[in-house]
Enzyme design. Sequence first.
Site, short mmCIF file in Angstrom:
data_model
loop_
_atom_site.label_atom_id
_atom_site.label_comp_id
_atom_site.label_asym_id
_atom_site.label_seq_id
_atom_site.Cartn_x
_atom_site.Cartn_y
_atom_site.Cartn_z
N CYS A 97 1.14 -0.98 -0.30
CA CYS A 97 -0.35 -0.48 -0.07
C CYS A 97 0.65 1.26 0.10
CB CYS A 97 -1.08 0.07 1.25
SG CYS A 97 -1.51 2.11 1.62
N ASP A 141 -0.47 16.48 -0.72
CA ASP A 141 -0.44 15.71 -2.15
C ASP A 141 0.58 15.98 -3.21
OD1 ASP A 141 -4.16 14.41 -2.87
OD2 ASP A 141 -2.48 15.31 -4.84
N ASN A 189 -13.46 10.32 -1.33
CA ASN A 189 -13.86 9.82 -1.59
C ASN A 189 -14.40 8.10 -1.35
OD1 ASN A 189 -14.26 11.24 -3.60
ND2 ASN A 189 -11.37 11.61 -4.39
N GLY A 226 -13.46 8.53 -7.63
CA GLY A 226 -12.30 8.70 -7.92
C GLY A 226 -10.84 8.52 -7.17
N THR A 247 -8.33 6.72 -6.18
CA THR A 247 -7.50 5.53 -6.63
C THR A 247 -6.16 5.48 -5.45
OG1 THR A 247 -6.31 7.82 -6.59
CG2 THR A 247 -7.22 7.67 -8.77
N HIS A 265 -8.60 8.06 2.85
CA HIS A 265 -7.99 9.07 3.37
C HIS A 265 -9.10 10.79 2.78
CE1 HIS A 265 -7.28 7.84 -1.00
NE2 HIS A 265 -7.49 9.44 -0.91
P1 5GP Z 1 -8.15 9.78 -4.61
O1 5GP Z 1 -7.72 9.71 -5.58
O2 5GP Z 1 -7.67 7.71 -4.10
O3 5GP Z 1 -9.08 10.00 -3.96
O4 5GP Z 1 -6.51 10.63 -4.01
C1 5GP Z 1 -5.40 9.79 -3.28
C2 5GP Z 1 -4.41 11.32 -3.93
O5 5GP Z 1 -3.48 10.86 -3.88
C3 5GP Z 1 -4.26 12.49 -4.60
O6 5GP Z 1 -4.95 12.65 -5.18
C4 5GP Z 1 -2.88 12.40 -5.37
O7 5GP Z 1 -2.30 13.36 -6.06
C5 5GP Z 1 -2.06 11.73 -4.00
N1 5GP Z 1 -1.00 10.74 -4.64
C6 5GP Z 1 -0.60 9.87 -4.95
N2 5GP Z 1 0.84 9.62 -5.22
C7 5GP Z 1 0.99 10.53 -3.96
C8 5GP Z 1 1.62 10.40 -3.24
O8 5GP Z 1 2.94 9.34 -3.71
N3 5GP Z 1 2.62 10.68 -2.62
C9 5GP Z 1 1.54 11.87 -2.68
N4 5GP Z 1 2.08 12.90 -1.70
N5 5GP Z 1 0.90 12.28 -2.76
C10 5GP Z 1 0.10 11.33 -3.31
ZN ZN Z 2 -2.19 1.56 3.29
#
Ligand code: 5GP
Ligand code: ZN
Length: 114
Positions: free
Chosen positions: A4, A30, A87, A93, A95, A100
Site C-alpha cells: 500500500c 498531496d 472518495n 475517483g 485511486t 484518506h
Molecule cells: P484519491 O483519488 O484516491 O481520492 O486521492 C489520492 C490522492 O493521492 C491524489 O490526490 C494523488 O495526487 C495523491 N497521491 C498519489 N500518490 C501520491 C504520492 O506518492 N505522494 C503524495 N504525497 N500524494 C500522492
Molecule cells: Zn495502507
Amino acid sequence: MSDCLFCKIIAGDIPAEKIYEDDHVFAFRDINPMAPLHALIIPKQHIATINDLEEDHAGLMGNLFLAAKQIATDEGYAEEGYRTVMNCGEAAGQTVFHVHLHLLAGRPLQWPPG
Ligand code: 5GP
Ligand code: ZN
C-alpha cells in the site's frame, strides 16, 4: 500493508511532506495539489475504503476530522473555510485504497464538485 502506497509513506519508505502526526493519524501534502493547501489525512491503520469501516473505527474517523481542523488552523484557513472530501471507490475517483481525507483550502471551491 506492504503493497500500500500510503502505508509506505507512514513507514517512511516513500518520502512525503508531513504536516501532522499523532498516535493514530498521519497527514502529508498531496503530490498533485488541487488548491494552495491540499493535505491528505490518513489513519495509521490500513483501512482500504469507507466500505471497510467497522463500528470500532468510528473514533478513528473522528480523529481524521480533528486533524483536519488542526491543520486548517495551523495553516491559517480556519476562518475563511476549507473543504474535506473522502472518495469511496473508483466511481468517486478513489485511486489509493487506504482511506484518506482530502483537506483543500486557499481558493474558491465550487459546488457541486465535478
Ligand atoms: P484519491 O483519488 O484516491 O481520492 O486521492 C489520492 C490522492 O493521492 C491524489 O490526490 C494523488 O495526487 C495523491 N497521491 C498519489 N500518490 C501520491 C504520492 O506518492 N505522494 C503524495 N504525497 N500524494 C500522492
Ligand atoms: Zn495502507
